[in-house]
Design an enzyme around this catalytic site. Structure first.
Site, PDB file in Angstrom:
ATOM      1  N   HIS A   1      64.179  30.712  74.744  1.00  0.00           N
ATOM      2  CA  HIS A   1      63.665  31.469  75.883  1.00  0.00           C
ATOM      3  C   HIS A   1      62.605  30.656  76.616  1.00  0.00           C
ATOM      4  CE1 HIS A   1      65.605  35.339  74.953  1.00  0.00           C
ATOM      5  NE2 HIS A   1      65.500  34.929  73.707  1.00  0.00           N
TER       6      HIS A   1
ATOM      7  N   TYR B   1      57.892  42.846  77.838  1.00  0.00           N
ATOM      8  CA  TYR B   1      56.715  43.570  77.376  1.00  0.00           C
ATOM      9  C   TYR B   1      56.333  44.556  78.477  1.00  0.00           C
ATOM     10  CZ  TYR B   1      55.856  40.053  73.698  1.00  0.00           C
ATOM     11  OH  TYR B   1      55.945  39.230  72.597  1.00  0.00           O
TER      12      TYR B   1
ATOM     13  N   PRO C   1      51.573  42.284  65.904  1.00  0.00           N
ATOM     14  CA  PRO C   1      52.784  41.545  66.278  1.00  0.00           C
ATOM     15  C   PRO C   1      52.948  41.252  67.761  1.00  0.00           C
ATOM     16  CG  PRO C   1      53.310  43.833  65.831  1.00  0.00           C
ATOM     17  CD  PRO C   1      51.866  43.660  65.471  1.00  0.00           C
TER      18      PRO C   1
ATOM     19  N   LYS D   1      52.822  35.974  66.516  1.00  0.00           N
ATOM     20  CA  LYS D   1      52.117  34.871  65.878  1.00  0.00           C
ATOM     21  C   LYS D   1      52.156  34.863  64.351  1.00  0.00           C
ATOM     22  CE  LYS D   1      51.003  32.987  69.624  1.00  0.00           C
ATOM     23  NZ  LYS D   1      52.022  32.023  70.022  1.00  0.00           N
TER      24      LYS D   1
ATOM     25  N   TYR E   1      51.245  31.549  74.082  1.00  0.00           N
ATOM     26  CA  TYR E   1      52.449  32.189  73.544  1.00  0.00           C
ATOM     27  C   TYR E   1      53.420  31.151  73.010  1.00  0.00           C
ATOM     28  CZ  TYR E   1      55.983  35.879  73.093  1.00  0.00           C
ATOM     29  OH  TYR E   1      56.891  36.781  72.590  1.00  0.00           O
TER      30      TYR E   1
END
Length: 392
Positions: free
Chosen positions: A72, A200, A291, A295, A387
């Site tokens: 991704h 998200y 979560p 990580k 990220y």
């Protein structure tokens, strides 16, 4: 028995460290309290940072990951009915890969078995002792027989509930913890993902997330109360909640049979040291993150990469990297904790705030924060950098 490194725990951290040592010809034994079948059946998330993928590839363990992993180049942030893309490739030139932790463990265990690595399953009553001296010993019972494993070093890769962290001297240990006022209801569904990159979403009803496990299996989450019962969430109610929170004009969330559902509380935990004498902690044995920032597995891999290198350098005559392992790993971990907390607080509705006006103010400020993050190249680059993964 005698070995160089006794590894307690056959999860991804313990198995990965074993491969680092095996590649360098360093003897080790892995002790696991559960059965082989139980280890292979543990379902966990699996978003791998670029650095984690690189570590796995460097050990020659990435054949299935390259074939089946879903790369991704970013994530979607959604709020106020609008979905905005944060492009990691464009911003920082890095990606993440979705590959289930269960699949990664399967790959690593299969290669250990091919190599003939010494892995002891169903090892009960595991007890490390003498780790502050020159001859650490790990006792354990298998098939009713008590064994003792002597080693140069002991590594605790046995998770939050394991025996290794409590074995550290209490005088040298402080723990830092935070519980969050929300939990995640997660499902696996036999339906192809309805999105290219992870979504998200902040919604007045609560957070929602669309992830995936493979090209045919979707992984989705809903924010629920920490004391919520899975019995109160029928499949129909779950899909209704996901449709509401993830819905945007011109997009359809495809539904399918739910094969697994569970509720996971959210918390942060860090211990003040990851080492004492010849005992070292990696992964969940020393720290846990919520979560939201993906990580947990990556933090364990980062610890193992750092500790594995330090153990090899110690054998070559340099003790300094091993002596500084805890400080270096925790310095990175606190940055990871900050990012995970930031993502969590920005994207979850704070229903716990008792005053309606204060609750509304907080929600509107979160929308403002998301507008800033998705409207600023610098803010998006900062999110992408963290990220996709800090350096190991």
């Amino acid at each position: 028995m005698q070995t160089s490194v006794a590894i307690i725990g056959a999860g991804p951290a313990g198995l990965l460290l074993g491969h680092i040592l095996a590649q360098a010809g360093v003897p080790f034994v892995i002790l696991e309290r559960s059965s082989r079948e139980h280890v292979l059946g543990r379902i966990r998330a699996g978003v791998l940072e670029q650095g984690s993928v690189d570590i796995v590839a460097s050990l020659g363990l990435d054949a299935n990951l390259r074939e089946r992993g879903l790369e991704h180049g970013g994530i979607h942030l959604q709020y106020e009915g609008e979905r905005r893309h944060v492009d990691f490739r464009e911003l920082v030139g890095r990606t993440v890969t979705v590959y289930g932790q269960q699949a990664l463990v399967t790959d690593m265990l299969a290669e250990h078995e091919r190599l003939g690595s010494d892995i002891v399953f169903d090892a009960s009553d595991v007890s490390p002792r003498g780790t502050d001296g020159a001859d650490p010993v790990v006792g354990y019972t298998r098939d009713g027989i008590r064994h003792e494993l002597h080693s140069d070093f002991v590594v605790g890769a046995d998770g939050y509930h394991g025996i290794c962290r409590p074995s550290l001297p209490s005088r040298s240990l402080t723990t830092y913890e935070r519980s969050y006022p929300f939990a995640w209801l997660g499902i696996l569904a036999d339906v192809a993902p309805s999105t290219d990159d992870l979504i998200y979403a902040l919604h007045p009803d609560g957070f929602a997330m669309h992830s995936m496990r493979s090209r045919r299996v979707s992984r989705l989450y809903l924010q629920v109360e920490p004391d919520a019962s899975i019995d109160d969430w029928s499949d129909e109610r779950i899909w209704d909640g996901l449709q509401t929170r993830l819905g945007v004009d011109g997009w359809t969330l495809e539904q399918g049979p739910i094969t697994e559902k569970s509720i996971t509380p959210m918390r942060s935990f860090v211990t003040s040291t990851l080492s004492s004498g010849r005992l070292f902690l990696v992964g969940d044995a020393g720290h846990i993150v919520p979560p939201t920032g993906a990580k947990g597995l990556n933090s364990a891999i980062a610890d193992v990469a750092l500790l594995g290198r330090a153990l090899l350098e110690q054998r070559a005559g340099d003790d300094a990297p091993l002596a500084s392992y805890s400080d270096q790993a925790l310095a990175r971990q606190w940055q990871v904790q900050h990012f995970s907390q930031w993502m969590t607080e920005m994207l979850h509705v704070h229903h716990e705030v008792p005053d309606a006006a204060a609750r509304a103010f907080r929600y509107r400020s979160q929308v403002g924060q998301l507008e800033y993050v998705t409207g600023s190249q610098h803010a998006m680059a900062s999110l992408a950098e963290q990220y996709a993964g800090l350096p190991f």
